[in-house]
Write a protein that holds these residues in place. Structure first.
Motif, PDB file in Angstrom:
ATOM      1  N   ASP A   1      73.759 -20.796  -4.432  1.00 45.55           N
ATOM      2  CA  ASP A   1      74.443 -20.394  -3.205  1.00 45.55           C
ATOM      3  C   ASP A   1      74.251 -18.913  -2.880  1.00 45.55           C
ATOM      4  OD1 ASP A   1      75.406 -22.960  -2.893  1.00 45.55           O
ATOM      5  OD2 ASP A   1      77.216 -22.558  -4.074  1.00 45.55           O
ATOM      6  N   ARG A   2      73.349 -18.243  -3.589  1.00 49.81           N
ATOM      7  CA  ARG A   2      73.097 -16.827  -3.319  1.00 49.81           C
ATOM      8  C   ARG A   2      71.851 -16.686  -2.447  1.00 49.81           C
ATOM      9  NH1 ARG A   2      73.476 -12.763  -8.259  1.00 49.81           N
ATOM     10  NH2 ARG A   2      72.850 -11.460  -6.480  1.00 49.81           N
ATOM     11  N   ALA A   3      72.044 -16.129  -1.262  1.00 49.44           N
ATOM     12  CA  ALA A   3      70.925 -15.986  -0.330  1.00 49.44           C
ATOM     13  C   ALA A   3      69.852 -15.050  -0.869  1.00 49.44           C
ATOM     14  CB  ALA A   3      71.430 -15.472   1.017  1.00 49.44           C
ATOM     15  N   ASP A   4      70.261 -13.982  -1.579  1.00 47.58           N
ATOM     16  CA  ASP A   4      69.262 -13.038  -2.069  1.00 47.58           C
ATOM     17  C   ASP A   4      68.349 -13.681  -3.105  1.00 47.58           C
ATOM     18  OD1 ASP A   4      71.334 -13.192  -3.918  1.00 47.58           O
ATOM     19  OD2 ASP A   4      71.023 -11.148  -4.638  1.00 47.58           O
ATOM     20  N   SER A   5      68.883 -14.590  -3.922  1.00 47.29           N
ATOM     21  CA  SER A   5      68.039 -15.299  -4.890  1.00 47.29           C
ATOM     22  C   SER A   5      67.030 -16.190  -4.169  1.00 47.29           C
ATOM     23  CB  SER A   5      68.908 -16.145  -5.828  1.00 47.29           C
ATOM     24  OG  SER A   5      69.748 -15.321  -6.610  1.00 47.29           O
ATOM     25  N   ARG A   6      67.468 -16.826  -3.097  1.00 53.42           N
ATOM     26  CA  ARG A   6      66.569 -17.673  -2.310  1.00 53.42           C
ATOM     27  C   ARG A   6      65.440 -16.844  -1.686  1.00 53.42           C
ATOM     28  NH1 ARG A   6      67.207 -23.335  -2.674  1.00 53.42           N
ATOM     29  NH2 ARG A   6      69.408 -23.778  -3.067  1.00 53.42           N
ATOM     30  N   LEU A   7      65.786 -15.664  -1.205  1.00 53.03           N
ATOM     31  CA  LEU A   7      64.780 -14.822  -0.558  1.00 53.03           C
ATOM     32  C   LEU A   7      63.778 -14.271  -1.565  1.00 53.03           C
ATOM     33  CD1 LEU A   7      67.016 -12.948   2.027  1.00 53.03           C
ATOM     34  CD2 LEU A   7      65.371 -14.777   2.467  1.00 53.03           C
ATOM     35  N   LYS A   8      64.251 -13.950  -2.760  1.00 52.32           N
ATOM     36  CA  LYS A   8      63.319 -13.512  -3.801  1.00 52.32           C
ATOM     37  C   LYS A   8      62.360 -14.638  -4.173  1.00 52.32           C
ATOM     38  CE  LYS A   8      66.399 -10.078  -5.894  1.00 52.32           C
ATOM     39  NZ  LYS A   8      67.225  -9.751  -7.087  1.00 52.32           N
ATOM     40  N   LEU A   9      62.882 -15.847  -4.264  1.00 53.41           N
ATOM     41  CA  LEU A   9      62.023 -16.991  -4.552  1.00 53.41           C
ATOM     42  C   LEU A   9      61.032 -17.212  -3.409  1.00 53.41           C
ATOM     43  CD1 LEU A   9      61.136 -19.405  -6.209  1.00 53.41           C
ATOM     44  CD2 LEU A   9      63.056 -20.711  -5.232  1.00 53.41           C
ATOM     45  N   ALA A  10      61.496 -17.038  -2.174  1.00 53.56           N
ATOM     46  CA  ALA A  10      60.599 -17.176  -1.021  1.00 53.56           C
ATOM     47  C   ALA A  10      59.440 -16.192  -1.126  1.00 53.56           C
ATOM     48  CB  ALA A  10      61.369 -16.951   0.275  1.00 53.56           C
ATOM     49  N   GLU A  11      59.755 -14.978  -1.547  1.00 58.91           N
ATOM     50  CA  GLU A  11      58.697 -13.979  -1.704  1.00 58.91           C
ATOM     51  C   GLU A  11      57.712 -14.395  -2.793  1.00 58.91           C
ATOM     52  OE1 GLU A  11      58.147  -9.313  -3.011  1.00 58.91           O
ATOM     53  OE2 GLU A  11      60.148 -10.090  -2.545  1.00 58.91           O
ATOM     54  N   GLY A  12      58.240 -14.882  -3.911  1.00 56.85           N
ATOM     55  CA  GLY A  12      57.366 -15.331  -4.987  1.00 56.85           C
ATOM     56  C   GLY A  12      56.458 -16.467  -4.552  1.00 56.85           C
ATOM     57  N   LEU A  13      57.000 -17.392  -3.782  1.00 58.23           N
ATOM     58  CA  LEU A  13      56.197 -18.505  -3.276  1.00 58.23           C
ATOM     59  C   LEU A  13      55.131 -18.015  -2.301  1.00 58.23           C
ATOM     60  CD1 LEU A  13      59.171 -20.961  -2.775  1.00 58.23           C
ATOM     61  CD2 LEU A  13      57.268 -21.311  -4.372  1.00 58.23           C
ATOM     62  N   PHE A  14      55.508 -17.031  -1.498  1.00 62.93           N
ATOM     63  CA  PHE A  14      54.545 -16.460  -0.557  1.00 62.93           C
ATOM     64  C   PHE A  14      53.379 -15.827  -1.306  1.00 62.93           C
ATOM     65  CE2 PHE A  14      52.747 -13.843   2.684  1.00 62.93           C
ATOM     66  CZ  PHE A  14      53.104 -14.403   3.896  1.00 62.93           C
ATOM     67  N   ARG A  15      53.679 -15.194  -2.439  1.00 64.68           N
ATOM     68  CA  ARG A  15      52.638 -14.539  -3.231  1.00 64.68           C
ATOM     69  C   ARG A  15      51.554 -15.515  -3.670  1.00 64.68           C
ATOM     70  NH1 ARG A  15      55.861 -10.912  -7.709  1.00 64.68           N
ATOM     71  NH2 ARG A  15      56.996  -9.526  -6.303  1.00 64.68           N
ATOM     72  N   ILE A  16      51.960 -16.719  -4.037  1.00 67.54           N
ATOM     73  CA  ILE A  16      50.973 -17.674  -4.536  1.00 67.54           C
ATOM     74  C   ILE A  16      50.428 -18.561  -3.423  1.00 67.54           C
ATOM     75  CG2 ILE A  16      52.025 -17.670  -6.822  1.00 67.54           C
ATOM     76  CD1 ILE A  16      53.149 -20.473  -6.154  1.00 67.54           C
ATOM     77  N   GLY A  17      50.828 -18.289  -2.172  1.00 71.79           N
ATOM     78  CA  GLY A  17      50.271 -19.000  -1.036  1.00 71.79           C
ATOM     79  C   GLY A  17      50.966 -20.287  -0.661  1.00 71.79           C
ATOM     80  N   ASP A  18      52.139 -20.548  -1.240  1.00 72.76           N
ATOM     81  CA  ASP A  18      52.883 -21.767  -0.899  1.00 72.76           C
ATOM     82  C   ASP A  18      53.791 -21.455   0.288  1.00 72.76           C
ATOM     83  OD1 ASP A  18      54.254 -24.132  -0.766  1.00 72.76           O
ATOM     84  OD2 ASP A  18      54.641 -24.268  -2.921  1.00 72.76           O
ATOM     85  N   LEU A  19      53.206 -21.460   1.479  1.00 70.27           N
ATOM     86  CA  LEU A  19      53.931 -21.028   2.673  1.00 70.27           C
ATOM     87  C   LEU A  19      55.042 -21.996   3.053  1.00 70.27           C
ATOM     88  CD1 LEU A  19      50.949 -19.789   4.870  1.00 70.27           C
ATOM     89  CD2 LEU A  19      52.390 -18.479   3.299  1.00 70.27           C
ATOM     90  N   ASP A  20      54.780 -23.286   2.941  1.00 69.75           N
ATOM     91  CA  ASP A  20      55.804 -24.263   3.318  1.00 69.75           C
ATOM     92  C   ASP A  20      57.058 -24.088   2.468  1.00 69.75           C
ATOM     93  OD1 ASP A  20      54.336 -25.502   5.355  1.00 69.75           O
ATOM     94  OD2 ASP A  20      53.280 -26.771   3.911  1.00 69.75           O
ATOM     95  N   ALA A  21      56.861 -23.920   1.157  1.00 73.39           N
ATOM     96  CA  ALA A  21      58.015 -23.742   0.276  1.00 73.39           C
ATOM     97  C   ALA A  21      58.716 -22.416   0.558  1.00 73.39           C
ATOM     98  CB  ALA A  21      57.579 -23.816  -1.184  1.00 73.39           C
TER      99      ALA A  21
END
Length: 419
Positions: free
Chosen positions: A85-105
């Motif tokens: 339920d922490r938005a900042d954790s979700r955004l950090k994960l979004a950044e990590g996914l972006f790094r590896i090219g998983d845009l949809d995730a």
């Protein structure tokens, strides 16, 4: 439109700065080359690699080793499992996914963060970046506008929205977005550069030229390259070959290859026997004026005559770092005295500023010799003939001298053969 959007996506992703709780998604570069002379269409421009404030500078997002990104992603997923339920954790994960090219995730995680904190402006900003990478300009525009609505002071959101609006053909809106970014952060050379490009497209040439020069002063290598072209051809400014050389040289210092090619072409114009006397004289005079203008940065340096080398003067006045840099600039600008001094320093070294057989000097000689500069050819003949910092190659030394008068060539070869 999708091609233009794809190019602008890379620009867009690179200009988001980090927030106090998490960093931005990614930094990327465009590679499509622009036209040689005019300020090019925005979609054909590579991303400026400028020196900008920390507010706009991205951290090093991509790890040195690919496996580090995977390891980091596992940690980020674990954090989300512990605190879903922490938005900042979700955004950090979004950044990590972006790094590896998983845009949809990455998009899914941004939207999950927004569902948790609908008023999180940075979450909308990151969502916009990911949507740009997906080439969904309209959705990206919506996300960025929402980010601005929540926090009108987000300079990056205005700047990035301008990029999206350009990709959608909304030039007037893009101009307004870039202007707003500059209102919030006047010392933002990237925004000045992008705004200049669009103003050029909309025939607002006077303001475009001023903004382009501001961006060049701010350290944008592409802007420096285009200002060199402008002064070379008198486009929006009075024609001035010395200033063209100045801006091309600045751009080369930042790795702008097309500027290096422009300088090489100008050196060849000055040196080639195939050029008319008038064209050779114009090019030589441009280089002479450029070397003379270098003195303006050192008003206290003692100058005895127009032929003096500023670099040598600075070395004599114990300003070694500046002297070394200036000597190289003068040599690249066909300064014979500077070449002679560099040839000496190549063999002797100079404290820690110039090591013996310094690679920068060898590069300078190789470059200017390739453009036909005789002093550089003589220096290289000695270097290769004696094997000074390179593998000895007498045949290469002779090849350097083949266009010289026979007696002069023999004298140099005799010196090389001596002890």
């Amino acid at each position: 439109m999708r091609r233009r959007l794809a190019l602008m996506t890379l620009l867009f992703a690179s200009c988001i700065a980090c927030s106090p709780t998490h960093s931005s998604l990614t930094q990327a570069l465009e590679h499509a080359p622009p036209p040689v002379v005019e300020f090019p269409p925005l979609s054909s421009e590579p991303l400026p690699a400028s020196e900008i404030s920390e507010e706009h500078r991205l951290p090093e997002l991509l790890p040195q080793k690919p496996e580090d990104a995977v390891t980091a992603l596992s940690v980020l997923r674990a954090e989300v499992r512990l605190s879903p339920d922490r938005a900042d954790s979700r955004l950090k994960l979004a950044e990590g996914l972006f790094r590896i090219g998983d845009l949809d995730a990455a998009i899914d995680e941004c939207r999950a963060a927004i569902a948790l904190e609908s008023n999180n402006a940075q979450a909308h900003l990151q969502l916009g970046v990911a949507l740009m990478a997906k080439q969904d300009g309209r959705a990206a525009s919506t996300a960025l506008k929402e980010s601005i609505l929540l926090d009108p002071t987000l300079t990056q959101a205005h700047y990035s929205l301008g990029s999206v609006q350009y990709s959608l053909g909304q030039l007037t809106a893009a101009i307004q977005s870039y202007r707003r970014a500059l209102e919030l952060h006047p010392h933002f050379p990237d925004a000045r550069y992008r705004l200049a490009l669009i103003l050029k497209l909309t025939n607002q040439h006077r303001e475009a030229t001023q903004l382009m020069e501001d961006a060049a002063i701010g350290g944008i290598p592409q802007a420096q390259y285009f200002m060199g072209n402008a002064y070379r051809n008198g486009q929006g400014v009075e024609k001035n070959l010395a200033l063209a050389i100045h801006w091309w040289t600045k751009a080369v210092e930042l790795g702008q290859q097309r500027a290096a090619e422009s300088l090489s072409q100008l050196r060849r114009q000055a040196l080639s026997p195939d050029q008319s006397d008038r064209r050779k004289k114009d090019a030589y005079e441009g280089f002479n004026q450029y070397r003379g203008q270098l003195w303006a940065d050192y008003p206290d340096a003692g100058r005895n005559g127009h032929s003096d080398s500023l670099g040598i003067t600075l070395l004599k006045e114990s300003q070694s770092p500046n002297g070394v840099t200036t000597l190289l600039a003068e040599a690249f600008a066909l300064g014979e005295t500077a070449h002679e001094e560099l040839a000496r320093l190549y063999e002797t070294g100079l404290d820690t500023r110039f090591t013996q057989f310094d690679a920068r000097i060898l590069t300078c000689f190789t470059t200017t010799a390739g453009d036909g500069f005789v002093p550089a050819k003589k220096a290289l003949a000695r270097i290769y003939g004696k094997g000074l910092g390179v593998t000895q190659d007498v045949q290469k030394a002779k090849a350097m001298l083949k266009e010289l008068p026979k007696q002069e060539s023999k004298a140099i070869l005799a010196d090389i053969a001596g002890p």
